[in-house]
Design an enzyme around this catalytic site. Structure first.
Site, mmCIF file in Angstrom:
data_model
loop_
_atom_site.group_PDB
_atom_site.id
_atom_site.type_symbol
_atom_site.label_atom_id
_atom_site.label_comp_id
_atom_site.label_asym_id
_atom_site.label_seq_id
_atom_site.Cartn_x
_atom_site.Cartn_y
_atom_site.Cartn_z
ATOM 1 N N GLU A 146 43.922 39.567 51.224
ATOM 2 C CA GLU A 146 44.337 38.167 50.692
ATOM 3 C C GLU A 146 45.331 37.701 50.816
ATOM 4 O OE1 GLU A 146 42.266 38.668 46.741
ATOM 5 O OE2 GLU A 146 40.278 38.365 47.657
ATOM 6 N N ASP B 280 32.438 41.963 46.722
ATOM 7 C CA ASP B 280 33.367 41.923 45.704
ATOM 8 C C ASP B 280 32.814 41.796 44.222
ATOM 9 O OD1 ASP B 280 35.682 41.334 44.115
ATOM 10 O OD2 ASP B 280 36.089 39.370 44.796
ATOM 11 N N GLU C 162 34.338 38.683 35.691
ATOM 12 C CA GLU C 162 34.771 37.497 36.666
ATOM 13 C C GLU C 162 33.325 37.167 37.135
ATOM 14 O OE1 GLU C 162 37.154 38.757 40.078
ATOM 15 O OE2 GLU C 162 36.849 36.893 40.912
HETATM 16 C C1 BDP Z 1 38.595 39.370 43.536
HETATM 17 C C2 BDP Z 1 39.317 38.599 42.525
HETATM 18 C C3 BDP Z 1 40.863 38.308 42.884
HETATM 19 C C4 BDP Z 1 41.443 39.682 42.948
HETATM 20 C C5 BDP Z 1 40.858 40.337 44.035
HETATM 21 C C6 BDP Z 1 41.118 41.871 44.358
HETATM 22 O O1 BDP Z 1 38.839 37.074 42.726
HETATM 23 O O2 BDP Z 1 41.557 37.645 41.662
HETATM 24 O O3 BDP Z 1 42.943 39.491 43.265
HETATM 25 O O4 BDP Z 1 39.404 40.621 43.865
HETATM 26 O O5 BDP Z 1 40.334 42.619 43.833
HETATM 27 O O6 BDP Z 1 37.553 39.866 42.824
HETATM 28 O O7 BDP Z 1 42.320 42.192 44.776
#
Ligand code: BDP
Length: 682
Positions: free
Chosen positions: A273, A346, A374
């Protein structure tokens, strides 16, 4: 005693007598499951030859609240097999506890108090407890400005501005709560880490927290940014093969250990990311992880290297972590452990387990769960997560034949791991009740209990949590337990039944947005990428004729998932693009089944509301009202989810909503206009 003192005493006593009934009923959730009654007229007798800060706490806890036999603590360093655990032996007259570490004695004290609070028989004890995992760790996604990424219980507990000089009493309370359920480690900061956490100023603050946590057996770890040598150290790059870079890390690690001799190690999110990582320099994840591992090795520290990596490419996102990591199997140092999210995408309400579990044969693996909700209604929805955690841990990967569950792969039963660990993203914040929703405390509790013993059932855990947190009256415990145990499936039903996933609103992930399409945004952050609704049907084709993600699973699972007739229906739309009139096992068409699932989710939440209202006589006023109010939100949200998803998918299915279920109460166009003001990226 002189006159003034006497008046003062009478005055304070009458004050206490008048107020005590009120104090008794004023429950705000701040005590969590630790609502031990003080043993006012009785001070337990606890003896211990050895002394240490952890033993002092254990004695204090028992002296304050234990109402039974005298207790003798025994520290026996030879009993290595006990690890952090303990033996408790006792009859009516005396209890003897043996542990090889002082923290084991502390854990045993909480064990006894749990037995007392849950009214379990304590006259004849003969038990041995050994934790399933060495490292039982919370991941805080807390930023240095005290916001919490995906946190729904207020600001961060860590008051960085005040540290290291001022220590909030909640630091101690936090460590105590963790110790009471066997959690022995914590990552203080967000995986999206800033280099700043490694500055001298911040390390002094981290040390202050570590000092508070130490007597409770809670070790501190940090999430680090891979570019720290460049950004903080002023080096020209952060290439893991650049000797200057590894020198920088070694001296940073040395500095950390000089402040915190029992520092645990690093958690790393790299090349994920948009974060920096070894691939920025043409190196692999193994190159990056090993360089950090070598720096930590002399001090016994470990690297938890995350497998949560994916890029906007043509490869199915669900396949990418496996593709990235399996070629590196066997290349990692023995103090590296790959931290894998439970599912391949996720933290969705339901995912199959990540196929990486078991696939890395010569590399240590650990699970990452998400306690913070989340993707499960934040701290507004009552969703008890133990069944979800167990679904993953009990999943059979078939990596080493039948019975190769994720629990057995990660706890060292099947693989000779140097270090075993289990982690979860915390749901803790500054809110008085710690987690935003009173029932969200159960998820922190359940993670700790399962990290200690993954064979406990969700029911056992709920049972003890309810008794400790609310009441042991069976007319309360039984219905509330039923509600908790079904709540995860309920949430799946009103959000994403049958294997649907990631149809959340963009960025904040609170409500439904199956129509979501942000021009120019990454396709793998768009709901249509996952649901693939069209006139023929619904779902992601991950079969051998689709993305072939099924091939990442060991036989027979690859074949089971690949075959629409064999694929478990709760994962059907994860693995298949299914025609609208496909016949489900109960004879309904896919479309009708979908409608009934959404409706059943809504009806269940309504049933929870009715159930909770009947519980009023058993619960203190404040917690009763707060849970009642959250259930109202959840009921409204469930209808929102149902209407949004059914009305939207109906534009493709062109079929009527079965006539015996509740009609939609919203217009699709109105729902599409809802834009919640919650800022976030993907
Ligand atoms: C996702 C979240 C994000 C996190 C990412 C992670 O939306 O905020 O930074 O995972 O785990 O679930 O790195």
């Amino acid at each position: 005693m002189n006159r003034t003192k006497f008046t003062l005493l009478v005055f304070s006593l009458s004050f206490i007598i008048i107020l005590s009934p009120l104090l008794l009923f004023a429950e705000d959730g701040s005590q969590l499951w630790l609502r031990y009654q003080s043993a006012i007229h009785y001070k337990a007798k606890v003896t211990s030859k050895e002394k240490s800060p952890a033993i002092t706490i254990a004695i204090r806890e028992l002296e304050n609240s234990w109402q039974g036999q005298p207790i003798e603590f025994n520290l026996d360093k030879k009993q290595k097999h006990l690890k952090d655990g303990y033996q408790i032996k006792g009859n009516n007259d005396k209890i003897t506890i043996t542990a090889q570490k002082d923290v084991g004695l502390l854990y045993s004290a909480y064990h006894l108090l749990r037995l007392q609070l849950t009214e379990t028989d304590r006259t004849n004890l003969n038990l041995e407890e050994i934790p399933a995992y060495d490292v039982r760790i919370l991941n805080h996604w807390d930023n240095l400005n005290r916001t919490i990424e995906r946190g729904y219980a207020g600001y961060s507990l860590w008051k960085w501005d005040e540290l290291p000089n001022t220590l909030s009493p909640r630091y101690d309370a936090y460590a105590r709560a963790n110790a009471s359920i066997g959690i022995n480690a914590t990552v203080l900061n967000n995986v999206n880490a800033t280099p700043e956490i490694l500055t001298g100023a911040y390390l002094a603050k981290v040390k202050a927290l570590a000092d508070v946590f130490r007597p409770y057996g809670v070790k501190v770890y940090l999430a680090v940014n891979f570019s720290s040598p460049k950004e903080l150290g002023g080096l020209s790059d952060s290439d893991p093969l650049n000797p200057e870079v590894s020198k920088w890390w070694s001296s940073k690690v040395k500095e950390i250990y000089s402040l915190i001799p029992d520092f645990g190690g690093f958690l790393v999110k790299a090349n994920s990311e948009g974060l920096p990582g070894p691939q920025d320099y043409g190196r692999t994840h193994a190159d990056g992880a090993n360089m950090l591992a070598d720096a930590l090795k002399p001090y016994g520290g470990i690297v938890m290297w995350r497998a949560f990596v994916y890029n906007p490419s043509n490869e199915d996102r669900a396949k990418q972590a496996y593709s990235e990591f399996t070629p590196l199997d066997g290349q990692f140092r023995d103090n590296v452990i790959i931290q894998i999210k439970n599912g391949p995408v996720d933290f969705q309400p339901r995912e199959p387990f990540s196929p990486l579990f078991g696939a890395l044969r010569d590399t240590q693996e650990m699970v990452e769960f998400q306690i913070t909700q989340e993707y499960l209604g934040f701290s507004n929805h009552l969703v008890y997560l133990s069944p979800m955690f167990k679904e993953t841990l009990d999943s059979d990967t078939y990596s080493d034949g039948e019975g190769s569950t994720i629990a057995k792969i990660t706890d060292g039963t099947l693989r000779p791991n140097k270090v075993t660990a289990i982690s979860a993203v915390a749901n803790i914040g500054e809110d008085t009740n710690w987690c935003g929703h009173h029932f969200a405390q159960a998820n922190w509790y359940a993670f700790g209990r399962l990290a200690w013993n993954h064979q406990l059932t969700s029911e056992q855990i709920a049972d003890e949590w309810i008794k400790m947190t609310f009441s042991d009256n069976k007319d309360f415990v039984n219905p509330v337990k039923d509600m908790m145990l079904s709540s995860r499936e309920t949430a799946v039903d009103y959000m994403m039944p049958l294997g649907l996933h990631h149809i959340f609103a963009f960025g904040h992930h609170y409500g439904p947005e199956p129509w979501g399409d942000v021009p120019g945004a990454r396709p793998d952050w768009m709901p249509w990428y996952y649901h693939n609704a069209d006139s023929t049907g619904l779902g992601f084709d991950r079969t051998t004729s689709g993305s072939n993600a099924v091939s990442q699973y060991f036989p027979p699972l690859n074949n089971i998932y690949n075959d629409i007739a064999l694929c478990p229906e709760n994962l059907l739309l994860w693995f298949h693009h299914v025609p609208w009139d496909y016949r489900m096992k109960d004879g309904k068409t896919l479309w009708d089944e979908l409608c009934y699932k959404y409706d059943s989710g809504v009806q269940q939440v309504r049933a929870y509301q009715k159930l909770w209202d009947r519980m009023e006589p058993f619960v203190d006023e404040q917690r009763f009202r707060e849970v009642q109010s959250k259930l109202r939100i959840q009921a409204r949200d469930a209808v929102w989810w149902k209407d949004a998803c059914l009305l939207y998918f109906q534009t493709f299915s062109k079929r009527p909503v079965p006539y015996d279920i509740e009609r939609p109460v919203h217009e699709l166009e109105d729902l599409k206009k809802i834009k919640l003001d919650m800022k976030h990226h993907n």
